[in-house]
Write an enzyme that holds these catalytic residues in place. Structure first.
Site, mmCIF file in Angstrom:
data_model
loop_
_atom_site.group_PDB
_atom_site.id
_atom_site.type_symbol
_atom_site.label_atom_id
_atom_site.label_comp_id
_atom_site.label_asym_id
_atom_site.label_seq_id
_atom_site.Cartn_x
_atom_site.Cartn_y
_atom_site.Cartn_z
ATOM 1 N N GLY A 167 -4.524 -7.448 -2.513
ATOM 2 C CA GLY A 167 -4.411 -5.917 -2.602
ATOM 3 C C GLY A 167 -5.047 -5.298 -1.424
ATOM 4 N N CYS A 168 -4.814 -3.873 -1.017
ATOM 5 C CA CYS A 168 -5.359 -3.168 0.458
ATOM 6 C C CYS A 168 -6.880 -3.262 0.097
ATOM 7 C CB CYS A 168 -4.688 -1.868 0.366
ATOM 8 S SG CYS A 168 -4.670 -0.941 -1.183
ATOM 9 N N TYR A 169 -7.436 -2.772 -1.075
ATOM 10 C CA TYR A 169 -8.710 -2.642 -1.167
ATOM 11 C C TYR A 169 -9.458 -4.183 -0.990
ATOM 12 C CZ TYR A 169 -9.128 2.272 -2.674
ATOM 13 O OH TYR A 169 -9.099 3.480 -3.090
#
Lengths: 343, 343, 343, 343
Positions: free
Chosen positions: A147-149
């Site tokens: 995921g990006c975060y």
């Protein structure tokens, strides 16, 4: 090689398509969509892709996909890849899954955080969490793209946690993201009049990326048992800044910390340690880079780690390409030598 | 009453002028500027004030100011009020100073954080820190109006710190501000092309508001000896969000925390506790309000406090009016019944 | 080939550097700056260039430049290229000048619009106006790269004016530009707090690009003798939209107009005619494309032409690369196959 | 007085509510909504209204509305007021209708532009077009409050058209609006990721405000028979800039034009003629003002009129209050002495 994609109407799929077009090893990109009965021009499926030449999008068919391609990218919403994965897993056909469906090993965890039915436990165990700047793929064919975060947070914390430099009970992550991270679907929080000139905290203590971050951190250092993680929407198109706070252990000095960070990342073309400043988001937009700045406060004993990425590239499609390069033994920077204009 | 202002070309001075125009008790606003030799039309001094009627701005003269006014607002940059304060202090003439010059009691602290020569210690002792939603003015004539970040942070932390609800060693403040907080002067970080579509951490561990925040916190609870405080510029015109993290002490539950917050603020027309959501910045823009949301994470033991204000109003000119209302015994909401459009 | 640049601290120079890094024919990029006494690391000259590898910037020396390079790009402010051009012109050394110094043929015109001393008339005559989507370079070595507004306006008007489709006395151009068009220097109109949430008309009837637009239009059709042209700053980073209005001549129908546009541009990889919609700016950002949409109003008789470009690419560095490709006989799209993410 | 509103969940209704709260003549604001069966707290109906005190919203009932109020504001979407108007018209009960339902006199025109069933022709004839800075209400009880674009355009053109100063066949209006003008409903063009960093032309030659603009212009000067009018969405919250181009008639000089503008507006507290500059949008945001700047181009013969308003105030709720003040004989500026901060 021939690359297949499904999910090319979403932002991550579009970005992926754009990167594949420039990738030196990719000959053909084949687009497959579930909602098609017949092949249609790709430009009709998604006019925003801005395609110069006519090209078709095909109905989704896993056998045909495997027959005509070397790898598939799943850029689908949560819950979809679970239903697509089986034939590829059985055939050991390479998959890079940009969704969160195969990132967690425990079906119960998935159900808890995603509120959806999980994949089978055996399948989850076979998937590989492709945090490409940290891990080398051991040969797995099904890659769960992080995921990006999670990417911004994990890259920012890796040396400190692996090196046991910080109090594991003191980690606070204040992560900010542009609106593209919230996706293309319409909602009141992504309406311009609501999100512009505003900051909005969302999914407080409930963001889906928390369990995947914690899983890695605790693998690196079992003392890390939880993580205070908060997400705020900021009125920009792209980019994530994860501002990470943690208390440095007694006896660890600033230079030692910097050394750990340089040791882990100096060979990595995509992660830069900024020795004497805290990077802004704009300095990574349009690239597959993660820039990390560090500042130690001797008064409070806190280390602040500023980790910035372009959520669409390093946080999604760029890292997916990195994973493809690893899997297919292409040069690590193939298709990712992106030069961006940082005003 | 007649109100004097100096510094009406800056953002805070402009906002103050706008509020005074609507204030029911204010008859005349007199503007005084150092750079004037003769009276000139105010519209020529600052065309952005948008004045419907001609009005003059006068050369700065403290005797004339005291002769013709009931109070003066100093909306001047750091270092200026130090040179203006003396005659007013001697005459016990009411001053509301929006700058940071008289907020710290210790001249050495001022010098350390502001890199400027401080006011005399005796004068500093006579100034009163006007955190208007917490304190009642005991009769001081020289009011140091709190800083914008300090206001959002202190209001957010007051009940938790006063009530000894949190571990004093665990407080982390991640504060975000719009660009008006950085003022009107030109700089590369406030150039549109740099600040738009960007997040920029600045003055890491060195922001001038840190000592004034710490002074109040440690007054409320001597166990608070330091504070991890970081500031980030976000591409919006107005507004501050202070996201505050702290570990809750064992035995304190969420309901007890909420009760402390309600107890302190329920009588205050300007502070609202949001019981079940974390407020966005837009919901306070254009008002003198501070909205505070709270969320407790039972897994990590952290309380997250989300405190939002309009930096130009509650964080500057609005609180200055509140302080004037206190000082001159006007109704607390006089001139501050602002209704804003929160898209 | 080896390419030289001067002016790499400005936005256009930075963008050019980024494009050259990816250009398949470019081996080395050499940076020269007047303000240097000795070679320094390029990253120190401009940290925002985000360079992965160390590289030097050299003091400016025209002989050395010609000895070590095949071409130079001048990305300098108005008035500078005039003083740099002479040695290159004499040696017939290839120059692509991104400034406006050599765009006008008449020294008096230059003086009138730029308020600067012009180049010599003979030198101006030798320079070639490189509107790359319309003209083929006849062999000139000194190329004046067109202005950003001029490019959007001229490409939008070319078929209508060349085909004599519109009343030459009725042309109105309402052009909007993002802030990068205003450059990197600090000014109150580019301060975030002024330009954000604002629209600002500027240089009304006095924009420097007016004479270069008119020169081309009247060359294409001598009936065009003037042009109502207005520029507005809009709060975005990049992009120009030129909305062009003109009355269609009696007897010309919509289909005829569309045919003219397709005839001129259908072979051009960088200009797209949108048959049934008016393109938004975002659909060209990050590309060297110009998209043109057309709509005819039978009630008023007006044709509206919507011409959008990325001002940093088609309007500056992208077109400069196009001109280099023409001059050195590289494929027309070399280094310009840019795929952008149009959310 | 008691004021009723319906439509308080939309942007215009919210803004109206906010203004009424500060209006010196308004004692009670009663909110009525169709979708209610029972009275509910207003804060539950619209939490964004930011109400300090509890207050109820009631089910819609026209008899009860007339019994308990002196006037009703209809802030409803197109097509709704048509079904609400009858009882009020019959009873001559004062209505200020912010929608477009009663702005056009001809039912066929309404049907053509709104694609909805029109009100009865007799009712349309009884409605009064409340362009408050131009007209005095002759005693009509049903006021059709003008559209936002119409207001900016008509105020900008009034002196030129009434004075017959311009060629009626040459008028081109390039109007730009912030996103609040597009309303609260979700759509892809108002999604942040689409509208931010973008300019989007929309409803080319088909905007609903065209017929109401043309109706007034041709009433003022029958030579005006059509109008080239185009609308562009710009990424700001509030504000309209109408940039108007028209050829000045032979023999009319700049001073004569300015005099016409001053003659019409100098007594009006809400319209300011800017003699020597073209106003930006920010200078009117938060006010009920229209600022108009004029520039004449002697080369082209075109006059450019720059007319800026806050679309939510002068373009909607502010003008509605102006109309209420006229109708009920309150001072013209009652409730509209708004002072705004123009950074």
């Amino acid at each position: 090689m021939n690359a297949a994609i499904t999910g090319v109407t979403g932002y991550a799929g579009m970005q992926l398509y754009a990167l594949l077009q420039e990738h030196p090893e990719v000959e053909t990109i084949n687009v497959y969509q579930h909602d098609l009965d017949d092949a249609i021009p790709l430009v009709d499926l998604n006019p925003r892709l801005n395609l110069p030449h006519p090209q078709l999008a095909y109905p989704y068919d896993s056998q045909e996909i495997m027959a005509n391609n070397d790898l598939i990218f799943l850029a689908t919403p949560a819950g979809v890849a679970i239903n697509l994965a089986e034939p590829f897993l059985k055939a050991h056909f390479p998959v890079i899954d940009l969704s969160g469906d195969f990132r967690l090993k425990d079906p119960a965890e998935y159900e808890k955080w995603y509120h959806l039915s999980p994949a089978k436990e055996a399948d989850l165990q076979n998937a590989y969490y492709g945090l490409a700047d940290i891990y080398e793929n051991p040969g797995a064919s099904y890659i769960a793209n992080p995921g990006c975060y999670a990417t911004a947070t994990l890259l920012g914390l890796a040396p400190a946690v692996m090196g046991d430099l910080i109090d594991p009970d003191s980690i606070v992550v204040d992560a900010k993201s542009g609106l593209s991270g919230a996706g293309k679907s319409l909602s009141s929080s992504s309406h311009f009049s609501r999100s512009n000139e505003n900051l909005q905290i969302y999914k407080a203590n409930q963001h889906k990326h928390i369990p995947e971050i914690l899983a890695e951190l605790s693998k690196w250092n079992p003392k890390v048992q939880h993580l205070q993680f908060m997400t705020t929407l900021v009125p920009i198109d792209r980019g994530i800044m994860a501002t990470i706070y943690a208390k440095v252990k007694p006896g660890i000095d600033e230079m030692a910390i910097l050394n750990y960070y340089h040791d882990l990342y100096d060979e990595d073309p995509f992660v830069q340690i900024c020795d004497d400043y805290l990077p802004d988001i704009k300095s990574v937009i349009g690239t597959n880079n993660c820039k990390i700045g560090l500042t130690f406060n001797p008064v409070t004993g806190y280390l602040t780690i500023d980790s910035v990425i372009d959520n669409m590239l390093k946080g999604a499609a760029g890292q997916a390409i990195q994973n493809m390069n690893q899997l297919l033994n292409y040069p690590v920077t193939a298709g990712l030598e992106l030069t961006a204009l940082a005003f």
